[in-house]
Design a protein around this motif. Sequence first.
Motif, PDB file in Angstrom:
ATOM      1  N   THR A  45      44.495  53.768  25.016  1.00 22.79           N
ATOM      2  CA  THR A  45      44.430  52.499  25.724  1.00 22.79           C
ATOM      3  C   THR A  45      42.981  52.090  25.975  1.00 22.79           C
ATOM      4  OG1 THR A  45      46.549  52.712  26.787  1.00 22.79           O
ATOM      5  CG2 THR A  45      44.909  51.478  28.001  1.00 22.79           C
ATOM      6  N   MET A  46      42.671  50.826  25.681  1.00 25.56           N
ATOM      7  CA  MET A  46      41.313  50.362  26.003  1.00 25.56           C
ATOM      8  C   MET A  46      41.184  50.303  27.519  1.00 25.56           C
ATOM      9  SD  MET A  46      39.297  46.839  24.964  1.00 25.56           S
ATOM     10  CE  MET A  46      38.932  47.259  23.283  1.00 25.56           C
ATOM     11  N   ARG A 103      43.753  53.805  38.275  1.00 25.60           N
ATOM     12  CA  ARG A 103      43.220  53.537  39.585  1.00 25.60           C
ATOM     13  C   ARG A 103      42.967  54.777  40.426  1.00 25.60           C
ATOM     14  NH1 ARG A 103      43.531  48.046  40.899  1.00 25.60           N
ATOM     15  NH2 ARG A 103      44.328  47.583  38.851  1.00 25.60           N
ATOM     16  N   ASP A 115      50.922  49.428  31.931  1.00 25.77           N
ATOM     17  CA  ASP A 115      50.454  50.487  32.852  1.00 25.77           C
ATOM     18  C   ASP A 115      50.929  50.236  34.282  1.00 25.77           C
ATOM     19  OD1 ASP A 115      48.623  48.214  32.504  1.00 25.77           O
ATOM     20  OD2 ASP A 115      47.404  49.165  34.065  1.00 25.77           O
ATOM     21  N   LEU A 116      51.379  49.025  34.560  1.00 24.33           N
ATOM     22  CA  LEU A 116      51.726  48.694  35.944  1.00 24.33           C
ATOM     23  C   LEU A 116      53.171  49.027  36.314  1.00 24.33           C
ATOM     24  CD1 LEU A 116      49.840  45.289  36.376  1.00 24.33           C
ATOM     25  CD2 LEU A 116      49.013  47.609  36.732  1.00 24.33           C
ATOM     26  N   TYR A 161      51.893  36.987  37.845  1.00 28.47           N
ATOM     27  CA  TYR A 161      51.211  37.885  36.906  1.00 28.47           C
ATOM     28  C   TYR A 161      50.182  38.701  37.677  1.00 28.47           C
ATOM     29  CZ  TYR A 161      47.754  39.360  33.466  1.00 28.47           C
ATOM     30  OH  TYR A 161      46.863  40.103  32.729  1.00 28.47           O
ATOM     31  N   CYS A 162      50.251  40.019  37.537  1.00 27.89           N
ATOM     32  CA  CYS A 162      49.279  40.885  38.224  1.00 27.89           C
ATOM     33  C   CYS A 162      47.928  40.732  37.550  1.00 27.89           C
ATOM     34  CB  CYS A 162      49.722  42.349  38.155  1.00 27.89           C
ATOM     35  SG  CYS A 162      51.016  42.692  39.334  1.00 27.89           S
ATOM     36  N   HIS A 170      37.750  43.307  30.116  1.00 29.63           N
ATOM     37  CA  HIS A 170      37.651  43.788  28.726  1.00 29.63           C
ATOM     38  C   HIS A 170      38.795  43.184  27.910  1.00 29.63           C
ATOM     39  CE1 HIS A 170      40.852  46.709  29.356  1.00 29.63           C
ATOM     40  NE2 HIS A 170      40.200  47.238  30.384  1.00 29.63           N
ATOM     41  N   GLY A 183      41.295  44.416  26.556  1.00 28.44           N
ATOM     42  CA  GLY A 183      42.634  44.867  26.959  1.00 28.44           C
ATOM     43  C   GLY A 183      43.175  43.990  28.080  1.00 28.44           C
ATOM     44  N   ASN A 184      42.347  43.714  29.071  1.00 30.75           N
ATOM     45  CA  ASN A 184      42.761  42.815  30.158  1.00 30.75           C
ATOM     46  C   ASN A 184      43.147  41.451  29.580  1.00 30.75           C
ATOM     47  OD1 ASN A 184      39.976  44.101  31.986  1.00 30.75           O
ATOM     48  ND2 ASN A 184      42.104  44.707  32.266  1.00 30.75           N
ATOM     49  N   HIS A 188      49.844  47.655  25.456  1.00 28.42           N
ATOM     50  CA  HIS A 188      48.386  47.716  25.540  1.00 28.42           C
ATOM     51  C   HIS A 188      47.647  47.460  24.236  1.00 28.42           C
ATOM     52  CE1 HIS A 188      47.677  49.951  29.568  1.00 28.42           C
ATOM     53  NE2 HIS A 188      47.938  48.679  29.712  1.00 28.42           N
ATOM     54  N   LEU A 189      46.416  47.046  24.438  1.00 25.45           N
ATOM     55  CA  LEU A 189      45.441  47.025  23.355  1.00 25.45           C
ATOM     56  C   LEU A 189      44.870  48.445  23.284  1.00 25.45           C
ATOM     57  CD1 LEU A 189      43.721  45.327  21.355  1.00 25.45           C
ATOM     58  CD2 LEU A 189      42.081  45.050  23.202  1.00 25.45           C
ATOM     59  N   GLY A 228      50.552  44.220  32.651  1.00 24.35           N
ATOM     60  CA  GLY A 228      50.399  45.208  31.582  1.00 24.35           C
ATOM     61  C   GLY A 228      51.360  46.365  31.801  1.00 24.35           C
ATOM     62  N   PRO A 263      43.493  40.327  37.518  1.00 18.15           N
ATOM     63  CA  PRO A 263      42.403  41.294  37.394  1.00 18.15           C
ATOM     64  C   PRO A 263      41.858  41.817  38.716  1.00 18.15           C
ATOM     65  CG  PRO A 263      41.585  39.088  37.078  1.00 18.15           C
ATOM     66  CD  PRO A 263      43.064  38.956  37.224  1.00 18.15           C
ATOM     67  N   THR A 264      41.282  42.979  38.607  1.00 20.61           N
ATOM     68  CA  THR A 264      40.494  43.553  39.696  1.00 20.61           C
ATOM     69  C   THR A 264      39.047  43.236  39.357  1.00 20.61           C
ATOM     70  OG1 THR A 264      42.116  45.307  39.809  1.00 20.61           O
ATOM     71  CG2 THR A 264      40.043  45.700  40.958  1.00 20.61           C
ATOM     72  N   SER A 301      46.581  41.085  27.949  1.00 18.81           N
ATOM     73  CA  SER A 301      47.646  40.760  28.900  1.00 18.81           C
ATOM     74  C   SER A 301      47.522  39.321  29.391  1.00 18.81           C
ATOM     75  CB  SER A 301      47.623  41.737  30.075  1.00 18.81           C
ATOM     76  OG  SER A 301      48.188  42.964  29.659  1.00 18.81           O
TER      77      SER A 301
HETATM   78  P1  AMP Z   1      43.045  45.335  36.097  1.00 17.42           P
HETATM   79  O1  AMP Z   1      41.807  44.476  36.097  1.00 17.42           O
HETATM   80  O2  AMP Z   1      42.810  46.747  35.703  1.00 17.42           O
HETATM   81  O3  AMP Z   1      43.810  45.198  37.396  1.00 17.42           O
HETATM   82  O4  AMP Z   1      43.984  44.758  34.956  1.00 17.42           O
HETATM   83  C1  AMP Z   1      44.326  43.402  34.808  1.00 17.42           C
HETATM   84  C2  AMP Z   1      45.496  43.288  33.859  1.00 17.42           C
HETATM   85  O5  AMP Z   1      45.130  43.823  32.569  1.00 17.42           O
HETATM   86  C3  AMP Z   1      46.734  44.078  34.301  1.00 17.42           C
HETATM   87  O6  AMP Z   1      47.887  43.274  34.068  1.00 17.42           O
HETATM   88  C4  AMP Z   1      46.690  45.313  33.408  1.00 17.42           C
HETATM   89  O7  AMP Z   1      47.977  45.850  33.210  1.00 17.42           O
HETATM   90  C5  AMP Z   1      46.134  44.738  32.107  1.00 17.42           C
HETATM   91  N1  AMP Z   1      45.496  45.734  31.203  1.00 17.42           N
HETATM   92  C6  AMP Z   1      44.573  46.670  31.504  1.00 17.42           C
HETATM   93  N2  AMP Z   1      44.206  47.375  30.388  1.00 17.42           N
HETATM   94  C7  AMP Z   1      44.915  46.853  29.354  1.00 17.42           C
HETATM   95  C8  AMP Z   1      44.989  47.126  27.919  1.00 17.42           C
HETATM   96  N3  AMP Z   1      44.240  48.056  27.333  1.00 17.42           N
HETATM   97  N4  AMP Z   1      45.823  46.373  27.185  1.00 17.42           N
HETATM   98  C9  AMP Z   1      46.586  45.387  27.754  1.00 17.42           C
HETATM   99  N5  AMP Z   1      46.561  45.094  29.081  1.00 17.42           N
HETATM  100  C10 AMP Z   1      45.745  45.801  29.878  1.00 17.42           C
END
Ligand code: AMP
Length: 449
Positions: free
Chosen positions: A252-253, A152, A215-216, A10-11, A20, A22-23, A245-246, A213, A13-14, A26
């Motif tokens: 998108t959040m 990004r 977006d990836l 599973y990809c 948030h 949304g994160n 997404h949320l 998510g 968080p950064t 997922s």
């Molecule tokens: P990030 O910290 O941006 O790398 O995101 C961590 C995970 O959250 C990844 O799998 C993203 O695809 C997912 N993600 C980011 N924003 C949202 C959102 N609004 N709804 C659902 N998943 C999200």
Amino acid sequence: MTEGEVRFYYCGPTVWDYGHLGNFRSAVAADILRRYLKFKGFKITHVMNITDVEDRIIAKSQEAGLSIDDYTAKYIEALWEDFDALGCERPEIVPRATRHIPEMVTLIEKLLETHHAYQSDGSIYYRIASFPEYGKLSKINFAGNIAGASDRIDTDRYEKEDARDFALWKEPATSTEPAWDAPIGRGRPGWHIECSAMSMKYLGETFDIHAGGIDLVFPHHENEIAQSEGATGKQFVRYWIHFEHLKVDGETMSKSKGNYYTFRDVAAKGYSAAAVRYFLLSVPYNKQINFTFDALAGAEKTVAGLRDFRARLSEARTEPGMTEALHETTLRAAQEFEGGMDDDLNTSVALAVVHNLTRDVNTALARKQLREDNQRELLDLLERFDTVLNIFGDYTQEMLDNEIQNLIDERQEARRRRDFVRADELRDELAGRGIILEDTKDGVRWKRK
Ligand code: AMP
Ligand code: ZN
């Protein structure tokens, strides 16, 4: 592929800020996937990466005057606090990008050897023209230059052969930027290479499920395929799963849009983690969810109702035996739950099964049809459902106000009958459950110990 085992990535968080909702949409969806695979009897190896070096982390840590490790430590700690609060099981393996630079360098060296990568001005890029299958996941037609679909910042500063090419290894722009010395030159990894290197290290060159998510899909996962399959010549991933997404008012959040709430924000407003989890899983992963505080408040009521139901079921006084019709209802609920989840993890069907069961059992309770064997199998079933949903939480035998009142009334009735033995028994039962009675001239008062 090992029979009975699922290896999935599973990809994650950064860690440049708090996660948030949304994160966590997922993260909860990935948790449901892992929990349901376990429910079905699979052994799981679940890897979730932590991206702890990328452009935003570098910018923020420099602003704060901290090393990237010192800067990210706080957010990694917060991540686990939020993760645990939201009832997500921790993955078996959680690799951090900064701890896997040698693996990334080795993979980049392989891509250079096989001409899938080239050096330009001290940085290294992936040569998309060398991988004709590029685009097979996202089904995007890659004629021309297509901007990344994600939030990004991936600003490649140097000369590329083709605008579509992406950075595998970036030469530092300044001498103060974090960088690693490597045979391929001093630099730091691009974002995409970490997931190829770390997933293959822990799960093998071909593994079962890769999640993230929506977006990836592009460019991140498309790039991961190009990197991994370019290097190994083997299929990288058997099944991809992308979480919708949320959204907030149709958008998108995300941090960059500023329309986000962290889990901490909503917890500070008094919403429980269980309500947030319920809200996030109430819509199947493959459909968008719209965030509103009303929906969160609704989830709060629903979760409280479910927990109350479980407490009443658990504490109901039942006669030995089994009511056949209720037994049938229980079996049907078990089947329907599994049917819903088997159908592409349809959590809204699974929750509907739980709510219908609640209604049927309430009716049975009112009709005094709940017998001891029904009670036991229903409690077992709720527990089994909760290994997947994790919304009922740990059941403590804390008594509900109306139950306490019922026992007090019963004790008063016994006293009126001058059945002091029964009255004392009831007082002791209440005391055993932490309830102290006080007889006053206005009646009986009670308090919790
Ligand atoms: P990030 O910290 O941006 O790398 O995101 C961590 C995970 O959250 C990844 O799998 C993203 O695809 C997912 N993600 C980011 N924003 C949202 C959102 N609004 N709804 C659902 N998943 C999200
Ligand atoms: Zn990734």
